[in-house]
Scaffold this active site. Structure first.
Site, PDB file in Angstrom:
ATOM      1  N   ASN A 130     -11.547  -3.530   0.035  1.00  0.00           N
ATOM      2  CA  ASN A 130     -11.333  -2.082  -0.043  1.00  0.00           C
ATOM      3  C   ASN A 130     -11.836  -1.461  -1.339  1.00  0.00           C
ATOM      4  O   ASN A 130     -12.260  -0.306  -1.351  1.00  0.00           O
ATOM      5  CB  ASN A 130      -9.861  -1.748   0.184  1.00  0.00           C
ATOM      6  CG  ASN A 130      -9.460  -1.962   1.626  1.00  0.00           C
ATOM      7  OD1 ASN A 130     -10.273  -1.813   2.531  1.00  0.00           O
ATOM      8  ND2 ASN A 130      -8.209  -2.333   1.848  1.00  0.00           N
TER       9      ASN A 130
ATOM     10  N   TYR B  21       1.414  -6.182 -10.651  1.00  0.00           N
ATOM     11  CA  TYR B  21       0.181  -6.778 -10.129  1.00  0.00           C
ATOM     12  C   TYR B  21      -0.562  -7.646 -11.139  1.00  0.00           C
ATOM     13  O   TYR B  21      -1.610  -8.201 -10.828  1.00  0.00           O
ATOM     14  CB  TYR B  21      -0.766  -5.671  -9.647  1.00  0.00           C
ATOM     15  CG  TYR B  21      -0.191  -4.838  -8.540  1.00  0.00           C
ATOM     16  CD1 TYR B  21      -0.104  -5.334  -7.242  1.00  0.00           C
ATOM     17  CD2 TYR B  21       0.287  -3.555  -8.782  1.00  0.00           C
ATOM     18  CE1 TYR B  21       0.434  -4.580  -6.220  1.00  0.00           C
ATOM     19  CE2 TYR B  21       0.823  -2.788  -7.762  1.00  0.00           C
ATOM     20  CZ  TYR B  21       0.894  -3.302  -6.487  1.00  0.00           C
ATOM     21  OH  TYR B  21       1.431  -2.553  -5.472  1.00  0.00           O
TER      22      TYR B  21
ATOM     23  N   TYR C 175      -5.627   2.402  -8.262  1.00  0.00           N
ATOM     24  CA  TYR C 175      -5.362   1.382  -7.257  1.00  0.00           C
ATOM     25  C   TYR C 175      -6.683   1.043  -6.579  1.00  0.00           C
ATOM     26  O   TYR C 175      -7.621   1.836  -6.547  1.00  0.00           O
ATOM     27  CB  TYR C 175      -4.266   1.768  -6.262  1.00  0.00           C
ATOM     28  CG  TYR C 175      -2.902   1.761  -6.926  1.00  0.00           C
ATOM     29  CD1 TYR C 175      -2.189   0.581  -7.079  1.00  0.00           C
ATOM     30  CD2 TYR C 175      -2.368   2.933  -7.452  1.00  0.00           C
ATOM     31  CE1 TYR C 175      -0.961   0.562  -7.725  1.00  0.00           C
ATOM     32  CE2 TYR C 175      -1.142   2.931  -8.098  1.00  0.00           C
ATOM     33  CZ  TYR C 175      -0.446   1.741  -8.235  1.00  0.00           C
ATOM     34  OH  TYR C 175       0.756   1.726  -8.880  1.00  0.00           O
TER      35      TYR C 175
ATOM     36  N   ASN D  63      -8.003   0.734  -3.624  1.00  0.00           N
ATOM     37  CA  ASN D  63      -8.644   1.473  -2.535  1.00  0.00           C
ATOM     38  C   ASN D  63      -9.380   2.730  -2.979  1.00  0.00           C
ATOM     39  O   ASN D  63     -10.140   3.299  -2.204  1.00  0.00           O
ATOM     40  CB  ASN D  63      -7.616   1.844  -1.468  1.00  0.00           C
ATOM     41  CG  ASN D  63      -6.982   0.627  -0.843  1.00  0.00           C
ATOM     42  OD1 ASN D  63      -7.347  -0.503  -1.144  1.00  0.00           O
ATOM     43  ND2 ASN D  63      -6.029   0.848   0.033  1.00  0.00           N
TER      44      ASN D  63
ATOM     45  N   HIS E   9      -5.691 -10.268  -6.495  1.00  0.00           N
ATOM     46  CA  HIS E   9      -6.507  -9.050  -6.402  1.00  0.00           C
ATOM     47  C   HIS E   9      -6.880  -8.512  -7.785  1.00  0.00           C
ATOM     48  O   HIS E   9      -7.758  -7.664  -7.898  1.00  0.00           O
ATOM     49  CB  HIS E   9      -5.730  -7.986  -5.618  1.00  0.00           C
ATOM     50  CG  HIS E   9      -6.522  -7.280  -4.562  1.00  0.00           C
ATOM     51  ND1 HIS E   9      -7.751  -7.693  -4.103  1.00  0.00           N
ATOM     52  CD2 HIS E   9      -6.243  -6.150  -3.861  1.00  0.00           C
ATOM     53  CE1 HIS E   9      -8.188  -6.858  -3.171  1.00  0.00           C
ATOM     54  NE2 HIS E   9      -7.300  -5.911  -3.015  1.00  0.00           N
TER      55      HIS E   9
END
EC number: 3.1.1.29
Length: 193
Positions: free
Chosen positions: A114, A16, A66, A68, A21
């Site tokens: 989120n 990532y 993460y 969320n 994000h």
């Protein structure tokens, strides 16, 4: 010396690293480098570091839960350091702002993000400052896939300007305050010559 918790939102792991994000992680890393801090200590369900800048003690946090579940990490750090929500600055990506622009505000809804949803839930409110890093919306396709893909080659060429401009915004936030910073940065194109 006042203390601020500065949180960069993103997802952990090399997969990532350069995704849209992870804009919050990228800005936090840039800030840590600028102030000579290391964000490597495992703490608060994340990686953590400390530094000082413009007379402020900065606690730097990258949740490793993460996106969320980011709120858990931030809640742990706030409880441990006994900081109020208003001393928290959260840096995150924002689909509703074009790439090359940033906006700052205090409070508000999660806007479908989120990570912000988790923060508001876990912290019991939205009274923190948000630094919203524009990533733009996809022309075609799914938003979830878009935020989890790497910046385009053209965007990568301009990413340093965006990160440096966001660092300037953070400096203004600490030295000039929220209202002045909003007036200076909320409509500014950071990629303009």
């Amino acid at each position: 010396m006042a203390t601020k918790l500065i949180v960069g939102l993103g997802n952990p792991g090399p997969k990532y690293l350069w995704t849209r994000h992870n804009a919050g992680f990228m800005v936090l890393d840039r800030l840590a480098h600028a102030i000579g801090a290391s964000v490597t200590r495992k703490s608060f369900s994340g990686v953590f570091g400390e530094g000082a800048w413009h007379g402020e003690r900065l606690l730097l946090l990258k949740p490793q839960t993460y996106m969320n579940l980011s709120g858990r990490s931030v809640a742990e750090a706030l409880r441990f350091h006994k900081l109020p929500l208003c001393d928290t600055i959260v840096i995150h990506d924002d689909l509703d702002i074009p790439f090359g622009r940033v906006k700052v505000k205090e409070g508000g809804g999660h806007g479908g993000h989120n990570g912000l949803r988790s923060l508001v839930q876990e912290l019991g409110g939205a009274g923190f400052v948000r630094v919203r890093v524009g990533i733009g919306r996809p022309v075609h396709g799914d938003v979830v896939n878009y935020v989890l893909t790497n910046f385009s080659q053209d965007e990568m060429a301009d990413l340093a300007h965006l990160l440096d401009g966001t660092l300037d915004l953070l400096e203004s936030l600490l030295t000039a305050g929220l209202p002045k910073t909003m007036s200076l940065y909320n409509n500014k194109d950071l990629l303009a010559p």
